[in-house]
Design a protein around this motif. Structure first.
Motif, PDB file in Angstrom:
ATOM      1  N   LYS A  68       0.839  -1.211   0.000  1.00 29.86           N
ATOM      2  CA  LYS A  68       0.000   0.000   0.000  1.00 29.86           C
ATOM      3  C   LYS A  68       0.867   1.252   0.000  1.00 29.86           C
ATOM      4  CE  LYS A  68      -3.619   2.374   2.608  1.00 29.86           C
ATOM      5  NZ  LYS A  68      -2.982   3.665   2.531  1.00 29.86           N
ATOM      6  N   ASP A  72       0.843   4.061  -2.890  1.00 32.07           N
ATOM      7  CA  ASP A  72       0.566   5.465  -2.584  1.00 32.07           C
ATOM      8  C   ASP A  72       1.668   6.365  -3.133  1.00 32.07           C
ATOM      9  OD1 ASP A  72      -1.759   4.723  -1.297  1.00 32.07           O
ATOM     10  OD2 ASP A  72      -0.913   4.905   0.731  1.00 32.07           O
ATOM     11  N   ARG A  75       1.352   6.623  -6.890  1.00 33.08           N
ATOM     12  CA  ARG A  75       0.273   7.549  -7.278  1.00 33.08           C
ATOM     13  C   ARG A  75       0.714   9.002  -7.128  1.00 33.08           C
ATOM     14  NH1 ARG A  75      -3.179   4.079  -3.963  1.00 33.08           N
ATOM     15  NH2 ARG A  75      -3.997   2.497  -5.347  1.00 33.08           N
ATOM     16  N   GLN A  76       1.387   9.303  -6.019  1.00 33.19           N
ATOM     17  CA  GLN A  76       1.884  10.666  -5.809  1.00 33.19           C
ATOM     18  C   GLN A  76       2.876  11.052  -6.902  1.00 33.19           C
ATOM     19  OE1 GLN A  76       3.490  10.624  -1.859  1.00 33.19           O
ATOM     20  NE2 GLN A  76       1.498  10.751  -0.865  1.00 33.19           N
TER      21      GLN A  76
END
Length: 147
Positions: A68, A72, A75-76
């Motif tokens: 996860k 994350d 994605r950032q």
């Protein structure tokens, strides 16, 4: 081959498939089978959640990133890359708008002059220290001859 032109292995396969396939088709078309599949999927998802929870807590405990965390960050990074593309496009549009279209009117940047190295500082010669006199210990000076 048999009379109808079908190989014997194929006839054996078709006979076995009919014997097994028909009861399976009847079982699959029941409400009970649909319920069984639904319950199995829910149990699998619950067990998977429990396993992921233990693994994630263990990874965080030893200071490692979880899946996860990695997703994350990815994605950032994708958002930052998209923003960079947008800013680059805006900058190119501004440069095109502000730059005259006639190549003769474009100004060239002045060539850079080579930089001179600063003069080297002369440093004072290092001071040499005198070696310390050899120390004698009591055991060295009081040697006893044959007891």
């Amino acid at each position: 081959m048999t009379d109808n032109g079908t190989p014997a292995w194929r006839q054996a396969f078709n006979k076995a498939e009919r014997a097994v396939g028909e009861p399976l088709e009847k079982a699959i078309d029941t409400r009970e089978f649909a319920n069984l599949i639904t319950v199995t999927a829910k149990v699998r998802k619950g067990v998977q959640r429990q396993i992921y929870g233990v693994v994630n807590r263990s990874l965080h405990f030893v200071g490692l990133s979880t899946l996860k965390d990695t997703r994350d960050i990815a994605r950032q990074l994708n958002r930052v890359q998209q923003q960079l593309r947008e800013v680059s496009i805006q900058l190119e549009a501004i440069e095109e708008r502000d730059t005259p279209s006639d190549p003769a009117h474009r100004s060239r940047p002045a060539p850079m002059k080579p930089m001179k190295a600063p003069p080297a500082k002369k440093s004072a010669p290092a001071k040499r220290s005198k070696p310390a006199p050899a120390r004698t210990t009591q055991s060295d000076s009081s040697v006893t001859e044959g007891d």
